[in-house]
Design a protein around this motif. Sequence first.
Motif, mmCIF file in Angstrom:
data_model
loop_
_atom_site.group_PDB
_atom_site.id
_atom_site.type_symbol
_atom_site.label_atom_id
_atom_site.label_comp_id
_atom_site.label_asym_id
_atom_site.label_seq_id
_atom_site.Cartn_x
_atom_site.Cartn_y
_atom_site.Cartn_z
ATOM 1 N N GLY A 20 0.825 -1.209 0.000
ATOM 2 C CA GLY A 20 0.000 0.000 0.000
ATOM 3 C C GLY A 20 0.855 1.253 0.000
ATOM 4 O O GLY A 20 1.987 1.275 0.433
ATOM 5 N N ARG A 21 0.237 2.361 -0.461
ATOM 6 C CA ARG A 21 0.936 3.639 -0.449
ATOM 7 C C ARG A 21 1.015 4.162 0.970
ATOM 8 O O ARG A 21 0.209 3.859 1.823
ATOM 9 C CB ARG A 21 0.178 4.647 -1.335
ATOM 10 C CG ARG A 21 0.208 4.280 -2.818
ATOM 11 C CD ARG A 21 -0.606 5.272 -3.604
ATOM 12 N NE ARG A 21 -2.005 5.209 -3.202
ATOM 13 C CZ ARG A 21 -2.917 6.029 -3.682
ATOM 14 N NH1 ARG A 21 -2.594 6.967 -4.513
ATOM 15 N NH2 ARG A 21 -4.168 5.916 -3.306
ATOM 16 N N VAL A 34 -10.459 5.637 -8.914
ATOM 17 C CA VAL A 34 -10.954 4.941 -7.743
ATOM 18 C C VAL A 34 -11.893 3.838 -8.173
ATOM 19 O O VAL A 34 -12.803 4.059 -8.969
ATOM 20 C CB VAL A 34 -11.722 5.921 -6.812
ATOM 21 C CG1 VAL A 34 -12.277 5.182 -5.615
ATOM 22 C CG2 VAL A 34 -10.816 7.048 -6.376
ATOM 23 N N ASP A 35 -11.676 2.630 -7.647
ATOM 24 C CA ASP A 35 -12.593 1.528 -7.881
ATOM 25 C C ASP A 35 -13.707 1.611 -6.857
ATOM 26 O O ASP A 35 -13.591 1.171 -5.735
ATOM 27 C CB ASP A 35 -11.850 0.192 -7.709
ATOM 28 C CG ASP A 35 -12.741 -0.997 -8.022
ATOM 29 O OD1 ASP A 35 -13.947 -0.780 -8.221
ATOM 30 O OD2 ASP A 35 -12.219 -2.116 -8.051
ATOM 31 N N GLY A 41 -8.759 -5.797 -6.981
ATOM 32 C CA GLY A 41 -7.768 -5.883 -8.049
ATOM 33 C C GLY A 41 -8.225 -6.735 -9.215
ATOM 34 O O GLY A 41 -9.384 -7.029 -9.408
ATOM 35 N N GLN A 313 -13.557 7.392 -1.531
ATOM 36 C CA GLN A 313 -12.177 6.975 -1.313
ATOM 37 C C GLN A 313 -12.075 5.986 -0.152
ATOM 38 O O GLN A 313 -11.319 5.014 -0.216
ATOM 39 C CB GLN A 313 -11.305 8.196 -1.033
ATOM 40 C CG GLN A 313 -9.811 7.903 -0.981
ATOM 41 C CD GLN A 313 -9.232 7.631 -2.366
ATOM 42 O OE1 GLN A 313 -9.841 7.990 -3.365
ATOM 43 N NE2 GLN A 313 -8.087 6.999 -2.416
ATOM 44 N N SER A 316 -12.867 2.578 -1.345
ATOM 45 C CA SER A 316 -12.176 2.090 -2.526
ATOM 46 C C SER A 316 -11.393 0.826 -2.195
ATOM 47 O O SER A 316 -11.062 0.549 -1.045
ATOM 48 C CB SER A 316 -11.218 3.162 -3.063
ATOM 49 O OG SER A 316 -10.123 3.324 -2.178
ATOM 50 N N ASP A 318 -8.378 0.274 -2.729
ATOM 51 C CA ASP A 318 -7.057 0.617 -2.241
ATOM 52 C C ASP A 318 -7.018 0.717 -0.715
ATOM 53 O O ASP A 318 -5.994 0.468 -0.090
ATOM 54 C CB ASP A 318 -6.614 1.946 -2.856
ATOM 55 C CG ASP A 318 -5.192 2.321 -2.457
ATOM 56 O OD1 ASP A 318 -4.299 1.474 -2.619
ATOM 57 O OD2 ASP A 318 -4.992 3.444 -1.976
ATOM 58 N N ASN A 322 -6.819 -3.388 1.983
ATOM 59 C CA ASN A 322 -5.490 -3.306 2.574
ATOM 60 C C ASN A 322 -5.638 -3.148 4.092
ATOM 61 O O ASN A 322 -5.828 -2.042 4.591
ATOM 62 C CB ASN A 322 -4.737 -2.107 1.989
ATOM 63 C CG ASN A 322 -3.283 -2.041 2.457
ATOM 64 O OD1 ASN A 322 -2.951 -2.493 3.548
ATOM 65 N ND2 ASN A 322 -2.432 -1.451 1.639
ATOM 66 N N LYS A 325 -3.397 -0.436 5.840
ATOM 67 C CA LYS A 325 -3.815 0.947 5.596
ATOM 68 C C LYS A 325 -5.142 1.224 6.297
ATOM 69 O O LYS A 325 -5.334 2.291 6.899
ATOM 70 C CB LYS A 325 -3.946 1.213 4.088
ATOM 71 C CG LYS A 325 -4.432 2.623 3.785
ATOM 72 C CD LYS A 325 -4.520 2.891 2.295
ATOM 73 C CE LYS A 325 -3.155 2.990 1.650
ATOM 74 N NZ LYS A 325 -3.229 3.452 0.246
#
Length: 413
Positions: A20-21, A34-35, A41, A313, A316, A318, A322, A325
């Motif tokens: 993750g970022r 954004v998904d 994925g 967000q 999402s 992402d 995760n 995160k």
Amino acid sequence: MTSPRARRMELLVGKAGKGGRDGKGGTAGKTGTVDKAGRAGKGGKRSIWSGVPRWARACTIFGVVLLMLSGAVLVGYETLLSRYEGSVGKADLFGDKAAGAQERKSNVKGPLNILLVGIDPRDAKTPPLADSIMVLHVPESLDRAYIFSVPRDLYVDIPKFDKAGYRGGSGKINGAMSHGSIVEGKNPSAAQGFELLAKTVQKATGISRFDAGAIINFSGFQKIVDAMGGVDMYIEREVRSEHREPNGKHRKGNPYGEGYIGPQAVYKKGNQHLSGWQALDYVRQRYPKNGVPDADYGRQRHQQQFIKAMISQAFSADVVTNPIKLDRVIRAAGQSLTFNGRGNSVVDFAIALKGIRSENVELIKLPGEGIGTGNGYRGERLLPAADDFFAALKNEQLDAFMLEHPEFRNKVK
């Protein structure tokens, strides 16, 4: 004894730093994707987190939804409470001693009115002002929500408040929190100030009682956004920052007068990716000279638009897929929040609002105008049509009202 599912969550969270970022890199001008379906994925494999976005989207408005995302999937109710709800500040925001210490129950029923207040405390000795005042209304069906902002400069009657030694008077509504926060011999109390602000908002809107309330610290808000890796949102028109340089540093004060000098951060029209400081800076802007022609009403609209973007967000892939995160985001949310559910917890409200979807959150703009101009400016007042809106809210007729008055809708894009 720790359950196998709780242990699995601990192991996942314990592997911090991998994947993750880190949430520190977003810059204005970068367009993100954004998904929104929360898929894990490529390949279509369904993640164990994929059901989470159905939890309680409306609650994201005050950041607390991030405290409940993992509970139904990985840990279970009591473990969730001890891990995440424990990080949420609690206080007697309404003066009725219901700060969450009562016997646990989960009987939240609609309709609901929830008061959300954003503050930016300068220091512990300065009485806080309510920089952002929003009301979340949820109808009896608990399947949709309405958000409206109360202008911070709304000129109102502020009731007498003996706890702070305040005799009552007239002034801008954001000052009610400051008047109510005074504690003899001690630093000002934001929680006590919230109580007077709540009474003032009730008087101005006709809302008889708030079912919950939250104070959001803006510095903590920035940490939430960074923990998510930034937020993608649509900027409706170019806005130039009054306070920040392009690199995020504060602009220098004008040595020859008011305001600031030096280069300005610029938020260009279109889809942009905002880091924490950029998001906080953007939603603060309210001067026509910087690209916000409708001043505080424009700022209210931008704050509401950002809320919708933050919801997307937060859910999402992402973030949701995760766990490292997600845990970071949840804890950041808890640390920036003081919540009072009048005997019900953050998680209790999440369960009650589980049927709400982000597309069913309606953003409302109340019509208003200034009182006086120039040096004679006293504040804002709401136009008579706002009284019709409040009557519809009280009588559970907002659906019909919005069909007849589409001009009350604040558009996201």
